[in-house]
Design an enzyme around this catalytic site. Sequence first.
Site, PDB file in Angstrom:
ATOM      1  N   TYR A   1      -6.286  15.594   6.222  1.00 22.18           N
ATOM      2  CA  TYR A   1      -5.240  16.550   6.641  1.00 22.18           C
ATOM      3  C   TYR A   1      -5.712  17.330   7.864  1.00 22.18           C
ATOM      4  O   TYR A   1      -4.977  17.463   8.856  1.00 22.18           O
ATOM      5  CB  TYR A   1      -4.918  17.493   5.479  1.00 22.18           C
TER       6      TYR A   1
ATOM      7  N   SER B   1      -1.740  23.694  11.972  1.00 17.44           N
ATOM      8  CA  SER B   1      -2.164  24.441  10.787  1.00 17.44           C
ATOM      9  C   SER B   1      -3.437  25.206  11.117  1.00 17.44           C
ATOM     10  O   SER B   1      -4.113  24.896  12.107  1.00 17.44           O
ATOM     11  CB  SER B   1      -2.455  23.460   9.647  1.00 17.44           C
TER      12      SER B   1
HETATM   13  O1  NJP Z   1       6.069  22.053   3.060  1.00 17.85           O
HETATM   14  P1  NJP Z   1       7.310  21.419   2.262  1.00 17.85           P
HETATM   15  P2  NJP Z   1       5.982  23.104   4.271  1.00 17.85           P
HETATM   16  N1  NJP Z   1      10.142  12.046   7.144  1.00 17.85           N
HETATM   17  O2  NJP Z   1       6.702  20.399   1.371  1.00 17.85           O
HETATM   18  C1  NJP Z   1       9.422  16.685   5.171  1.00 17.85           C
HETATM   19  C2  NJP Z   1       2.652  22.671   7.575  1.00 17.85           C
HETATM   20  N2  NJP Z   1       1.829  23.734   6.990  1.00 17.85           N
HETATM   21  O3  NJP Z   1       7.265  23.696   4.623  1.00 17.85           O
HETATM   22  O4  NJP Z   1      11.815  14.072   3.843  1.00 17.85           O
HETATM   23  C3  NJP Z   1      10.816  13.174   7.320  1.00 17.85           C
HETATM   24  O5  NJP Z   1       8.150  22.483   1.656  1.00 17.85           O
HETATM   25  C4  NJP Z   1      10.021  17.012   3.815  1.00 17.85           C
HETATM   26  O6  NJP Z   1      11.345  16.482   3.750  1.00 17.85           O
HETATM   27  P3  NJP Z   1      11.798  15.195   2.861  1.00 17.85           P
HETATM   28  C5  NJP Z   1       2.708  21.364   6.836  1.00 17.85           C
HETATM   29  O7  NJP Z   1       1.578  20.564   7.041  1.00 17.85           O
HETATM   30  C6  NJP Z   1       2.141  24.294   5.804  1.00 17.85           C
HETATM   31  O8  NJP Z   1       4.840  23.983   3.957  1.00 17.85           O
HETATM   32  O9  NJP Z   1      13.174  15.573   2.412  1.00 17.85           O
HETATM   33  N3  NJP Z   1      10.493  14.345   6.747  1.00 17.85           N
HETATM   34  C7  NJP Z   1      10.061  18.528   3.857  1.00 17.85           C
HETATM   35  O10 NJP Z   1      11.253  18.954   4.458  1.00 17.85           O
HETATM   36  C8  NJP Z   1       3.960  20.755   7.418  1.00 17.85           C
HETATM   37  O11 NJP Z   1       3.673  20.093   8.635  1.00 17.85           O
HETATM   38  C9  NJP Z   1       1.333  25.289   5.280  1.00 17.85           C
HETATM   39  O12 NJP Z   1      10.820  15.026   1.750  1.00 17.85           O
HETATM   40  C10 NJP Z   1       9.437  14.350   5.932  1.00 17.85           C
HETATM   41  C11 NJP Z   1       8.886  18.897   4.751  1.00 17.85           C
HETATM   42  O13 NJP Z   1       8.441  17.681   5.408  1.00 17.85           O
HETATM   43  C12 NJP Z   1       4.849  21.964   7.708  1.00 17.85           C
HETATM   44  O14 NJP Z   1       3.981  23.103   7.607  1.00 17.85           O
HETATM   45  C13 NJP Z   1       0.232  25.736   5.980  1.00 17.85           C
HETATM   46  C14 NJP Z   1       8.668  13.206   5.687  1.00 17.85           C
HETATM   47  C15 NJP Z   1       7.741  19.489   3.971  1.00 17.85           C
HETATM   48  O15 NJP Z   1       8.152  20.696   3.411  1.00 17.85           O
HETATM   49  C16 NJP Z   1       5.989  22.153   6.752  1.00 17.85           C
HETATM   50  O16 NJP Z   1       5.501  22.124   5.408  1.00 17.85           O
HETATM   51  C17 NJP Z   1      -0.052  25.157   7.189  1.00 17.85           C
HETATM   52  C18 NJP Z   1       9.071  12.008   6.333  1.00 17.85           C
HETATM   53  N4  NJP Z   1       8.401  10.849   6.160  1.00 17.85           N
HETATM   54  C19 NJP Z   1       0.752  24.167   7.688  1.00 17.85           C
HETATM   55  N5  NJP Z   1       7.667  13.534   4.821  1.00 17.85           N
HETATM   56  C20 NJP Z   1       1.593  25.909   3.957  1.00 17.85           C
HETATM   57  N6  NJP Z   1       2.737  25.668   3.326  1.00 17.85           N
HETATM   58  O17 NJP Z   1       0.725  26.650   3.450  1.00 17.85           O
HETATM   59  C21 NJP Z   1       7.813  14.839   4.544  1.00 17.85           C
HETATM   60  O18 NJP Z   1      -1.128  25.581   7.852  1.00 17.85           O
HETATM   61  N7  NJP Z   1       8.867  15.346   5.213  1.00 17.85           N
END
Ligand code: NJP
Length: 245
Positions: free
Chosen positions: A151, A138
Site C-alpha cells: 500500500y 496518503s
Molecule cells: O475508502 P472507502 P476511503 N474501480 O473504502 C472505490 C485513501 N486514503 O474513502 O467501486 C473503481 O470508503 C470504491 O468504490 P466501489 C484510500 O487509499 C484513505 O477511505 O463501489 N472504484 C469506493 O468508492 C483511497 O485512495 C485513508 O467499490 C473503486 C472507494 O474506492 C481513498 O483515500 C487514509 C475500485 C473506496 O472508498 C478513498 O478511500 C489515507 C475500482 N476497481 C488515504 N476499487 C483513510 N480512510 O484512513 C475501489 O491516507 N474503488
Amino acid sequence: KGKIALVTGASSGIGAATAKKLAQAGAKVGVAARRVDRLDALVDEIRAAGGEAFAIEMDVTNPDAVRGGVAALVDRYGTLDIVFANAGLMPASDIVSLKVDEWSQMVDVNIKGVLNTVAAALPILTAKKSGHIITTSSIAGRKTVQGLGVYCATKHAVAAFSDTLRMEVGAPYNIRVTCLQPGAVETELFEHVSDKGYREQMEGLKDQMTFLKAEDIGDAVVYALQAPGHVDIAELFIMPTNQAW
Ligand code: NJP
C-alpha cells in the site's frame, strides 16, 4: 461554482463526502465507482439538496471504462474542470505472507486507476488550458508502515507521479495538481482488510485517536480548489490532531 467535476471512488468515504461538498459549492459532479446503487443514492441526496450530479459506473482498472465515463460526463455537462482521482483500497498484510493477488489489486486500483483517470481526463484539460487534478495518496505515501508495504509503495507512486505531473502541466497548461495525503479517516477502508489481525489492529486505532471525518477531507479539497488561480496547493497533508505516527 459552475465547474464540472469527476470524482472516482465516490460510492463511499472520502469520495462521497467530497462529491457532496463540491455540489454544495456549485459544481456539477460525475460520481464514479463500481457500486451503482450507492452512486444512485448519492445522486438523489445531492439533487435533493439542490445540487447536480450523475452516476458513472466505472472500474478504474479498465482504461476503456474510464475513457467512456469521462466521455459520458463531457457529453452531459459540456466539459470537465476538476478531476479527483481518489479510488483506492488497502488490504493490509505482512509482505512475507505473499498475498500477491491483493498486491496486484492495489497496484491496479491505487496506481493504474489514477493513471487511467488522468490519461482519460488530461486531453480535455490541456486543450482548454485550465483545470485542477487532485490525486489521493496518503500519509503512507510519505513514510512506511509495517503491514502496509505494498500500500505504501502504491501511495508513494501516486505522490511521485502527482508532483511530476504538477511540474509538467502547471506552466504550459495552467492546470493545478494537488496531491492529497490524509492520515486516518473514518471510512469503509479498513472493512476490506482480509487479514484479521491487522483489521482488528486498525479498528483498535479508533480507541487511540479521533479519526478525521470524510467531510473534513471534502472541505480541504474545496479549499484547494477555491485558492486563487496562481496558487497551487501542491500537497494537502491532513492529520487527526492526536495521530502520533
Ligand atoms: O475508502 P472507502 P476511503 N474501480 O473504502 C472505490 C485513501 N486514503 O474513502 O467501486 C473503481 O470508503 C470504491 O468504490 P466501489 C484510500 O487509499 C484513505 O477511505 O463501489 N472504484 C469506493 O468508492 C483511497 O485512495 C485513508 O467499490 C473503486 C472507494 O474506492 C481513498 O483515500 C487514509 C475500485 C473506496 O472508498 C478513498 O478511500 C489515507 C475500482 N476497481 C488515504 N476499487 C483513510 N480512510 O484512513 C475501489 O491516507 N474503488
